[in-house]
Design an enzyme around this catalytic site. Structure first.
Site, PDB file in Angstrom:
ATOM      1  CB  THR A   1      47.313  44.437  43.468  1.00 26.54           C
ATOM      2  OG1 THR A   1      47.069  43.440  44.471  1.00 26.54           O
ATOM      3  CG2 THR A   1      46.226  44.337  42.417  1.00 26.54           C
TER       4      THR A   1
ATOM      5  CE  LYS B   1      39.510  38.525  54.102  1.00 19.55           C
ATOM      6  NZ  LYS B   1      39.781  39.230  52.853  1.00 19.55           N
TER       7      LYS B   1
ATOM      8  CD  GLN C   1      38.170  34.416  39.055  1.00 20.93           C
ATOM      9  OE1 GLN C   1      38.283  35.557  39.479  1.00 20.93           O
ATOM     10  NE2 GLN C   1      38.033  33.384  39.860  1.00 20.93           N
TER      11      GLN C   1
ATOM     12  CE  LYS D   1      40.375  44.622  47.823  1.00 25.29           C
ATOM     13  NZ  LYS D   1      40.191  43.277  48.259  1.00 25.29           N
TER      14      LYS D   1
ATOM     15  CG  ASP E   1      37.489  35.719  48.751  1.00 32.49           C
ATOM     16  OD1 ASP E   1      37.989  34.634  48.372  1.00 32.49           O
ATOM     17  OD2 ASP E   1      38.158  36.763  48.857  1.00 32.49           O
TER      18      ASP E   1
ATOM     19  CG  HIS F   1      48.537  36.042  48.674  1.00 36.65           C
ATOM     20  ND1 HIS F   1      49.081  37.269  48.979  1.00 36.65           N
ATOM     21  CD2 HIS F   1      47.593  36.277  47.731  1.00 36.65           C
ATOM     22  CE1 HIS F   1      48.497  38.198  48.234  1.00 36.65           C
ATOM     23  NE2 HIS F   1      47.594  37.631  47.477  1.00 36.65           N
TER      24      HIS F   1
ATOM     25  CE  LYS G   1      44.490  43.331  56.174  1.00 35.49           C
ATOM     26  NZ  LYS G   1      45.127  44.110  55.127  1.00 35.49           N
ATOM     27  CB  THR G   2      50.227  43.833  62.693  1.00 37.67           C
ATOM     28  OG1 THR G   2      50.888  44.585  61.659  1.00 37.67           O
ATOM     29  CG2 THR G   2      50.555  42.359  62.526  1.00 37.67           C
TER      30      THR G   2
ATOM     31  NE  ARG H   1      41.936  44.806  44.703  1.00 31.53           N
ATOM     32  CZ  ARG H   1      42.189  43.524  44.673  1.00 31.53           C
ATOM     33  NH1 ARG H   1      42.640  42.971  43.593  1.00 31.53           N
ATOM     34  NH2 ARG H   1      41.965  42.787  45.729  1.00 31.53           N
TER      35      ARG H   1
ATOM     36  CG  HIS I   1      48.992  39.744  51.966  1.00 32.21           C
ATOM     37  ND1 HIS I   1      47.898  38.965  52.295  1.00 32.21           N
ATOM     38  CD2 HIS I   1      48.574  40.532  50.932  1.00 32.21           C
ATOM     39  CE1 HIS I   1      46.883  39.260  51.528  1.00 32.21           C
ATOM     40  NE2 HIS I   1      47.259  40.211  50.676  1.00 32.21           N
TER      41      HIS I   1
END
Length: 406
Positions: free
Chosen positions: A41, A228, A172, A83, A193, A49, A231-232, A87, A46
């Site tokens: 996506t 998590k 899946q 989510k 998850d 992963h 993240k910043t 998406r 990031h």
């Protein structure tokens, strides 16, 4: 010699097994083919992963063959996991571009040469499915009652789950079945998850093919407070150097909380566990040495040794006893911006994402230029600010930038 399972468990990767004893026995006796799915996506992976890449790398080093499955077909539906909203659906062109970009990043972790790893795209089998045949052949094996108990659906049911997304688990599960038929893939690995979706694939192969199949999940990369990682203030920490510079990437790991150092060293580096435990046990000022090792090792894996050394030098120049500023991230403004507001220059150079964010930072004392705190939101950037050709701006506590003209 330790088995790969022992290594993964000791380093803190494994959260759940579908069949623990059988999995241990299988991985000790045979070299298997396994897969991990990646959502294409974005055109970069990031930090979220990162753990999956390390997991694949450990497995490949132990002689097992990874399949990197990119969800070119499922990305056109959207995964409801974690989510609260649907998406955005991507075009085929977007997906192809993203796949090409993320494969390049994976090559730092996975050896694709000579068939040692496979890159597969589920669009190859999902895009041409006959819907009626799919329902008769695959849908018959799925219980709606059981699906509705899955955590990934529970969250979305409160807000509204589309039928489009409800198909995701079937797709899946079908992916695993197809990989089993095409490549004799017998195991799926992934984040915790994805547990419900992974069980669906294992059950489908065991029912339809009457063959063993297995799944293992890894704990998600979280801080000691359960948040998590990756993240910043400015968003995700990307593996693409254009989106997150090697220096900013290094600084992210250099600034992790003391309580998270040992966990990150264990999961995100290949350092021996004796060394991980030694570094993780350091206290107070000494833990900073462990953070430097973490930042260097992680940056080296993602960006290579030269970029890791440069980031280390830049960090030492700013925070240690040194004056070499050559490795600090450099941004440029145009000649006509001199005499204008600093705020405009900061937005133009993307040091801050927006004027409103810049005003907030200035009001809170979060912008420093040439060692002086900026307190006026209308402050000007002048020629005299460019000592020796550049102005040094600090955003927040740790982020430094050199601004040059032209």
């Amino acid at each position: 010699m330790s088995s790969v399972i022992d290594i993964l468990v000791e380093r803190g990767f494994i959260k759940q097994f579908t069949h623990e004893d059988e999995t241990r026995e299988l991985l000790e006796k045979e070299k298997i083919t396994f897969y991990i799915g990646f959502d294409p996506t974005a055109d970069s992976l990031h930090v979220g992963h990162f753990l999956a890449l390390m997991l694949m790398s450990h497995m490949q080093k132990a002689g097992h063959r990874p399949i990197v499955l990119v969800g070119g077909g499922t990305a056109m539906v959207g995964d409801p996991t974690g989510k609260t909203d649907m998406r955005k659906m991507l075009t085929r062109e977007d997906i192809e571009h993203n796949v090409k970009c993320i494969k390049g990043q994976m090559e730092n972790f996975i050896d694709f040469k000579d068939g040692k790893a496979i890159l597969a795209n589920n669009a190859d089998w999902l895009m041409n499915l006959n819907y009626v045949e799919f329902l008769r052949d695959i849908g018959v094996h799925f219980s709606v009652n059981r699906m509705l108990t899955a955590e990934c659906f529970k969250q979305r049911l409160e807000k509204g789950l589309s039928f489009l997304e409800f198909n995701y688990m079937l797709m899946q599960g079908y992916d695993f079945l197809e990989l089993n038929k095409r490549y004799n893939c017998v195991m799926q690995l992934g984040g915790d998850d994805q547990w419900s979706n992974m069980i669906a694939g294992v059950d489908l192969i065991r029912r339809k093919e009457n063959k063993p199949a297995f799944a293992m999940t890894a704990a998600l990369l979280t801080t000691s407070e359960g948040k998590k990682m990756g993240k910043t203030e400015g968003g995700a920490v990307w593996l693409d150097s254009e989106k997150t510079t090697p220096y900013d990437f290094y600084q992210y790991w250099r600034n992790v909380e003391d309580a998270d150092v040992e966990k990150c060293l264990s999961l995100l580096t290949f350092l021996p566990m004796d060394e991980v435990r030694r570094l993780g046990s350091l206290k107070d000022a000494e833990i900073n040495g462990a953070k430097k090792v973490l930042a260097y090792e992680v940056t080296k894996l993602v960006h290579g040794e030269e970029e890791a050394r440069n980031a280390e030098k830049a960090s030492e120049a700013l925070f240690g006893a040194g004056s070499d500023m050559s490795n600090v991230p450099t941004v440029s403004i145009t000649n006509d911006m001199v005499g204008g507001t600093l705020l405009d220059a900061l937005v133009y150079t993307k040091i801050i994402p927006s004027k409103s964010e810049g005003r907030r930072l200035i009001q809170q004392g979060g912008i420093v230029m040439n060692d002086e705190k900026v307190l006026d939101v209308n402050a000007k950037i002048e020629k005299s600010d460019f000592k020796e050709g550049s102005a040094l701006v600090k955003r927040g506590k740790k982020k430094f930038y050199k601004i040059v003209i032209g």
